[in-house]
Design a protein around this motif. Structure first.
Motif, PDB file in Angstrom:
ATOM      1  N   ALA A 105       0.855  -1.190   0.000  1.00  0.00           N
ATOM      2  CA  ALA A 105       0.000   0.000   0.000  1.00  0.00           C
ATOM      3  C   ALA A 105       0.889   1.238   0.000  1.00  0.00           C
ATOM      4  O   ALA A 105       1.361   1.702   1.054  1.00  0.00           O
ATOM      5  N   PHE A 106       1.127   1.762  -1.186  1.00  0.00           N
ATOM      6  CA  PHE A 106       2.042   2.902  -1.353  1.00  0.00           C
ATOM      7  C   PHE A 106       1.394   4.192  -0.866  1.00  0.00           C
ATOM      8  O   PHE A 106       0.277   4.529  -1.254  1.00  0.00           O
ATOM      9  N   GLN A 107       2.121   4.911  -0.016  1.00  0.00           N
ATOM     10  CA  GLN A 107       1.631   6.169   0.554  1.00  0.00           C
ATOM     11  C   GLN A 107       1.885   7.332  -0.386  1.00  0.00           C
ATOM     12  O   GLN A 107       3.028   7.621  -0.751  1.00  0.00           O
ATOM     13  N   LEU A 108       0.819   7.994  -0.803  1.00  0.00           N
ATOM     14  CA  LEU A 108       0.935   9.224  -1.579  1.00  0.00           C
ATOM     15  C   LEU A 108       1.320  10.377  -0.647  1.00  0.00           C
ATOM     16  O   LEU A 108       1.256  10.265   0.574  1.00  0.00           O
ATOM     17  N   GLY A 109       1.687  11.507  -1.238  1.00  0.00           N
ATOM     18  CA  GLY A 109       2.039  12.667  -0.435  1.00  0.00           C
ATOM     19  C   GLY A 109       3.393  12.535   0.219  1.00  0.00           C
ATOM     20  O   GLY A 109       3.623  13.015   1.332  1.00  0.00           O
ATOM     21  N   ARG A 110       4.307  11.852  -0.453  1.00  0.00           N
ATOM     22  CA  ARG A 110       5.645  11.676   0.095  1.00  0.00           C
ATOM     23  C   ARG A 110       6.675  12.213  -0.889  1.00  0.00           C
ATOM     24  O   ARG A 110       6.951  11.611  -1.926  1.00  0.00           O
TER      25      ARG A 110
END
Length: 512
Positions: A193-198
């Motif tokens: 689950a790749f975290q956006l906003g990074r």
């Protein structure tokens, strides 16, 4: 909720994507040569004369039974099954159970295990965010590959065959792709689950304001969307592989509803089947028109039409009965990290872990480790934590009166699988499901021979008892040892990375 309904929820599945195929990568990331992927073996395996803790409503517990594995699936369950050309495993005196499910873990945080500990709760809470940001800024793509590889292997070693990896430590395209290759090469099933906003505009030697740090880690950029496209096309193009891509949008709390709707629509337009989120009730209500105006933001998300069966939240300690009802009615899922959440009780008005209340409300609910940085890898300890933490509050003490050992185990097996959209393929020993299996030796002096299988496993089992692990029918651990994994080499490589990053992190200065 009646006990009959309670058990139906525990053992039932939530509609899930079809599963089969090979999750293992074909290409390693440059410098690593560790033989981490499973060796090819028999396509058919017969586990003979095991005591089965099925976590399946039809069989529950069976003594002296056989399980036939064929092409990665459970082909038959019974006694005196014909072996044919299968590899036969004598499991006499051992307990066979489903592979366990971790619904919320940051695999990359094994990078620095022991640097912080939760037995120093004040020190941990003060240092964690600074540690996280400095470490992310210093990690190379090779570092990300290594720690995701190790993290996935550690999960398998502990009997966890499915994990939701909340990948929130990868601020660039190359670090994200390297991390995805690492978990894929480990062979564990589940979700990346790749975290956006990074994004990060600093590195070793930088002096940067905390305001800039926060902005770089809370705003989704076009670079993030390019990363998503590369992850989909280069790593997760097989829509039925046991490891899939999920996405975690930027934190919704405090953001305008319209902005959140726009981002979530774009997430869902990618076709991913899981949208993950951390959920914590803000200390004070956010302005009207922002997520978090009421409670933990669940009602705001509901009224915006954003909740759905792909929505998976972690933590949610202060969710109300009304919020849990909305999550249930829209098919959402929840994971509590019961051991890691104990320090949350230090916060004013904070509640204990939400798994008991969520399950009682009818929400598909699991448990997870959260930060491998600060908690033990023995997942049986987390199962026991799921039970014991219910005694922290009056409502939990009422809920737990109806529990049996299989109810505590369900959080990590049948119900836990449903809580990551895997109930149709994992979580129980059932014909047709994926052969994710754990074989427990019972000869340790502290492992009792009396009581039900569920009682013995839930109350006494440990990582040390794991004799064998199969992931999608492939043997990954046998006779207590991981196959084709050089732990000493991996630990030496990890120690070198830790030493380098420790020095580099000290050169980064955060200003007010």
């Amino acid at each position: 909720m009646s006990r009959k309904s309670f058990l139906r929820l525990s053992l039932g599945g939530v509609a899930a994507a079809a599963a089969s195929g090979n999750a293992f990568a074909q290409e390693p990331l440059r410098k690593f040569t560790v033989a981490a992927r499973p060796a090819s073996g028999f396509s058919r395996t017969l586990i003979r004369n095991a005591d089965l803790l099925t976590m399946d409503a039809q069989h529950q517990e069976m003594t002296g039974a056989d399980v036939l594995i064929d092409q990665g699936r459970i082909a038959a369950i019974g006694r005196n099954l014909s072996a044919g050309d299968a590899d036969v495993i004598d499991a006499s005196g051992k307990i066979l159970m489903p592979g366990m499910v971790d619904g919320h873990r940051h695999l990359w945080q094994c990078i620095d295990a022991g640097r912080l500990v939760k037995m120093d709760p004040t020190g941990y809470s003060r240092a964690y965010l600074g540690w996280q940001r400095r470490t992310m800024a210093c990690m190379t793509p090779e570092d990300n590959y290594l720690v995701e590889l190790i993290g996935g292997l550690q999960a398998i070693d502990s009997g966890v065959t499915t994990v939701l990896d909340y990948a929130h430590g990868q601020p660039s395209e190359e670090t994200a792709l390297a991390a995805a290759r690492g978990i894929r090469d480990s062979g564990v099933n589940g979700w990346f689950a790749f975290q956006l906003g990074r994004t990060l505009a600093f590195g070793p030697g930088s002096t940067v304001s905390m305001a800039r740090v926060q902005a770089d880690l809370t705003t989704t950029t076009e670079q993030n969307w390019r990363t998503v496209e590369r992850l989909r096309s280069e790593i997760f193009s097989d829509g039925i592989a046991p490891l899939q891509l999920g996405l975690a949008p930027s934190d919704a709390i405090g953001r305008a509803v319209a902005d959140v709707k726009k981002e979530w629509a774009r997430v869902r337009d990618t076709g991913v089947k899981l949208l993950a989120a951390h959920v914590h009730k803000p200390p004070a209500p956010k302005p009207l028109g922002a997520i978090g105006h009421r409670g933990s933001g669940i009602q705001d998300l509901y009224e915006a039409g954003l909740l759905g069966p792909d929505y998976h939240l972690a933590h949610g300690n202060r969710l109300t009965a009304e919020e849990l009802g909305l999550l249930r009615d829209t098919g959402g899922m929840l994971c509590a990290t019961v051991v890691g959440e104990f320090p949350y009780m230090l916060s004013p008005n904070m509640m204990a872990s939400s798994h008991g209340r969520a399950r009682q409300a009818g929400v598909a609910t699991g448990i997870g480790i959260d930060g491998a940085l600060v908690v033990q890898q023995d997942f049986f300890e987390h199962v026991r934590g799921a039970f014991l933490s219910l005694f922290l509050e009056p409502e939990g003490r009422e809920i737990v009166r109806e529990y049996k050992s299989q109810d505590a185990l369900a959080f990590a097996t049948s119900l836990g699988a449903s809580a990551v959209r895997a109930g149709d393929m994992a979580g129980s020993i059932s014909v047709g499901k994926r052969a994710d299996l754990v074989l427990l030796a019972t000869d340790r002096i502290g492992f009792p021979m009396q009581g039900s299988l569920a009682d013995r496993v839930a109350n006494f089992a440990s990582l040390a008892d794991i004799d064998s692990v199969w992931v999608a029918g492939r043997a990954r651990k046998r006779h207590g040892k991981m196959l084709d994994v050089d732990w000493a080499k991996l630990k030496a490589e990890l120690a070198a990375v830790q030493q380098r990053i420790s020095g580099q992190a000290q050169t980064i200065t955060f200003t007010a």
